[in-house]
Design an enzyme around this catalytic site. Structure first.
Site, short mmCIF file in Angstrom:
data_model
loop_
_atom_site.label_atom_id
_atom_site.label_comp_id
_atom_site.label_asym_id
_atom_site.label_seq_id
_atom_site.Cartn_x
_atom_site.Cartn_y
_atom_site.Cartn_z
N ILE A 143 0.17 1.82 7.21
CA ILE A 143 0.20 0.43 7.67
C ILE A 143 0.70 0.29 9.10
O ILE A 143 0.45 -0.71 9.77
CB ILE A 143 1.05 -0.45 6.73
CG1 ILE A 143 0.69 -1.94 6.90
CG2 ILE A 143 2.55 -0.21 6.95
CD1 ILE A 143 1.30 -2.84 5.86
N HIS A 179 1.61 9.89 1.80
CA HIS A 179 0.95 9.11 0.78
C HIS A 179 1.95 8.60 -0.27
O HIS A 179 1.55 8.18 -1.34
CB HIS A 179 -0.13 9.93 0.07
CG HIS A 179 -1.19 10.43 0.98
ND1 HIS A 179 -1.04 11.54 1.78
CD2 HIS A 179 -2.45 9.97 1.23
CE1 HIS A 179 -2.14 11.74 2.48
NE2 HIS A 179 -3.01 10.80 2.16
#
Length: 703
Positions: free
Chosen positions: A451, A493
């Site tokens: 992000i 992740h």
């Protein structure tokens, strides 16, 4: 009559203008506004004690290209301007008085009510093009502007555009801004999707104190050659006649071809960079060189050649000066904002204020969280043709790396559900433009760890828009973000980012922990008129992690919706044990709910588990109620604990519920490390789990 009231009839008949040639009427109007802009800049310098209170820039040197563009924009269009586009605003029909109200941060500033800088417009007014909010971050406006064009293209493809007009977008940029990576993302999408947008790049060869030669290897025209499908044009930005011709051609091309155009306009910089960085500090002989290309005498020459006499020019100049001076005095006397109104419009009001629909219909099958989300999005797309869904790998071929968009592109088409390039900034920032034209975007960032490239857009373009426009331009944006760690996901992740997001004011952050909440909260997030980031724990998607079976629930009906900001008691302590003061409340969310439930099984009847569900807005009333009921509080998170949302919440509880507490507020989170390690055993050491939660609970209950 011209805008300021100067009579221009009665002269000998002159050659009429062609479609790409400015008429005499246009040139006279431009001359009047150039004189106006010049006098405004002079007034600001003459009254530095007043006007330098707030930093501002003016359009001196850029007037010709800005007016040529503004005169040819239609009310149906959308415009994204930058901080030097004062003459553009005059050309659209804004008065000097209105601009000066913003200069002085006055109450009746039509853009922001005194909340934003001069030259930062946001306008939604009959007869004018729409100008949504944008930040000062140079170059960042390219993505929301391209998002507007993207949204228009979608609406047009679905025959959803109202009226007979085919609007386009004009995005104004300084040449220095074109070196920003986010501009490249915007250009890439504009040519990839063939979007109806004109990028007007005004090049005065200066940043602040750095010249073009220091900042770039090529100018914007040369740079744009690398974007196949970008039509390119050059203009003399100091010559109104040439600027008009080029802008007429560029705007016509975008309207007819529905494809992007870049106009590179050379302009002199005759004013200061800003009132805070003055030209005399560093310009030297460069200023004299730039004055040779002053647009005002160039236009005077054109007008004389067209038969306008000096007396008429002097009358226009005098009228413009007089109007600017009168408006300045009027703006100076205008009222300041009401200080008590300083905090209005953080958010636009949401229509979802109560829980509705059936959470557990009779004979409903249990679904996993990822399917509940998929079904919610499908129901939204079916009901709302203006809704679209996009992000990396969510399109037809894969349907999302977690299959969270499976079959959606097949059902709704590639215009509505589609893949983007690896462009998190575009994915986030384009939603501001999309919603400005009436599209309702649902987007996805593939993993929370990715992000960060989108944070500029989230902070500067989305979060501030409602507040800085006093509610005119809230950004309706639903941003889905798979988050969290489980089973060796590794350092890129597995991250948790909620604490960073929660430092951004003006966005909402949601974190469901089960399928029913996922569906109800996703619907509420879609209908909320504000930016909502929905954090979806990957470890709960499929209920495959031991202890998370309860994340799978009966699927609510299509009408089910949960208002944001309402916590839910997942497990209730026994009333008798509460009365004996032997209980505590665990305040948590996401995966923490299941760690807490597993640990609570060892202290039957003594634990209440409160699932926050929404982190902003926080259900503080329910937090207080539970803390006061149990006198012991435990805040549990998956994030590293130091300086986290969990620690902040614990501190607030400690302060505001101090007299009700029988023990310090306990906290538990991940170890304070920069990343989640790949090895499963190392990951287990770093993260909380049910066993660590039980240990902490034992300490709290025995305190």
């Amino acid at each position: 009559m011209t805008q300021m009231g100067i009579q221009i009839t009665g002269r000998k008949k002159r050659r009429s203008a062609t479609a790409t040639e400015a008429s005499l009427q246009d040139m006279l109007r431009a001359y009047e506004l150039m004189c106006t802009a010049r006098r405004m800049a002079e007034l600001y310098d003459e009254h530095r004690d007043i006007c330098s209170k707030y930093v501002h820039s003016t359009s001196r040197g850029h007037e010709a290209i800005q007016l040529a563009a503004a005169f040819q924009i239609k009310p149906c269009d959308y415009v994204s301007l930058y901080y030097r586009d004062e003459s553009f605003l005059l050309g659209l029909g804004l008065s000097p008085y209105e601009l000066m109200l913003q200069l002085m941060a006055k109450r009746d500033d039509p853009f922001s009510g005194g909340r934003s800088y001069y030259g930062h417009p946001s306008l939604k007014r009959q007869g004018f093009p729409v100008i949504p909010h944008q930040s000062s971050a140079t170059g960042m406006q390219a993505i929301p502007a391209t998002g507007m064009a993207h949204g228009l293209s979608y609406l047009e493809s679905q025959k959803l555009l109202k009226g007979s007009n085919k609007p386009i977008v004009l995005c104004s940029l300084g040449d220095g801004a074109v070196t920003e990576g986010e501009v490249a993302e915007a250009f890439q999408m504009a040519v990839l999707k063939k979007l109806p947008i004109v990028y007007l790049v005004q090049d005065n060869d200066w940043g602040i104190s750095a010249t073009g030669a220091e900042m770039r290897a090529m100018d914007a025209y040369e740079y744009a050659a690398g974007f196949k499908g970008m039509h390119r044009m050059r203009a003399d930005g100091s010559d109104f006649a040439d600027a008009w011709r080029v802008m007429a051609t560029a705007l016509s091309y975008a309207r007819k071809k529905r494809s992007p155009v870049l106009v590179h306009a050379r302009c002199p910089l005759l004013g200061h960079h800003t009132s805070g960085v003055r030209r005399e500090w560093y310009r030297g002989s460069n200023l004299a060189e730039h004055e040779l290309n002053d647009p005002l005498p160039k236009l005077e020459k054109h007008l004389r050649q067209a038969g306008v006499i000096d007396e008429e020019l002097q009358d226009i100049k005098h009228g413009a000066r007089e109007r600017a001076e009168q408006d300045f005095s009027k703006a100076l006397a205008a009222p300041d904002p009401d200080p008590e109104d300083f905090n209005s419009h953080e958010f636009a009001p949401t229509p979802v204020t109560e829980e509705r629909g059936n959470r557990s219909p009779r004979d409903a099958e249990k679904v996993v969280m990822v399917d509940a989300a998929l079904h919610a999005v499908e129901e939204i797309l079916r009901k709302h043709p203006e809704a679209i869904f996009y992000g990396q790998d969510v399109g037809r071929r894969l349907g999302g790396v977690f299959r969270e968009a499976a079959t959606l592109a097949q059902k709704f088409g590639d215009n509505r559900v589609f893949n983007t390039p690896i462009q998190e900034a575009y994915i986030v920032g384009s939603t501001a433009g999309m919603c400005a034209v009436g599209v309702k975007p649902i987007v996805e960032i593939q993993f929370a760890d990715y992000i960060w490239p989108g944070m500029n857009q989230l902070v500067e373009e989305l979060s501030k828009s409602c507040y800085l426009t006093k509610g005119k331009f809230p950004v309706q944006s639903l941003i889905r973000v798979p988050i969290g760690a489980y089973g060796g996901g590794g350092p890129y992740h597995s991250g948790s980012v909620e604490s960073t997001l929660l430092t951004i004011r003006g966005i909402k952050v949601v974190y469901p922990s089960n399928a029913a909440d996922m569906k109800g909260l996703l619907k509420a997030a879609f209908y909320d008129p504000n930016p909502v980031v929905m954090l979806e724990h990957k470890g709960l998607y499929w209920s495959k992690v031991p202890g998370t079976a309860e994340a799978k629930t009966p699927e609510p009906d299509e009408d089910y919706i949960i208002p944001l900001g309402k916590a839910r008691v997942v497990l209730e302590a026994d009333a008798e044990k509460v009365r004996r003061e032997t209980t505590c409340v665990v305040i948590t969310y996401g995966m923490g709910v299941y760690w807490a439930l597993e640990a609570a099984a060892h202290y039957k009847g003594r634990i209440t588990v409160l699932d926050l569900r929404t982190l902003n807005p926080l259900d503080w009333d329910e937090v207080i109620r539970q803390v006061q009921k149990h006198n012991r509080a435990f805040v549990l998170t998956e994030e590293p604990l130091l300086n986290s949302f969990a620690e902040s919440l614990a501190g607030r509880i400690q302060k505001e519920c101090f007299t009700a507490l029988d023990a310090p507020v306990w906290t538990l989170g991940a170890a304070n490390l920069p990343a989640v390690p790949l090895n499963i055993e190392l990951e287990r050491m770093m993260l909380p789990n049910a066993g660590k939660t039980l240990q902490a609970l034992t300490q709290l209950l025995e305190f």
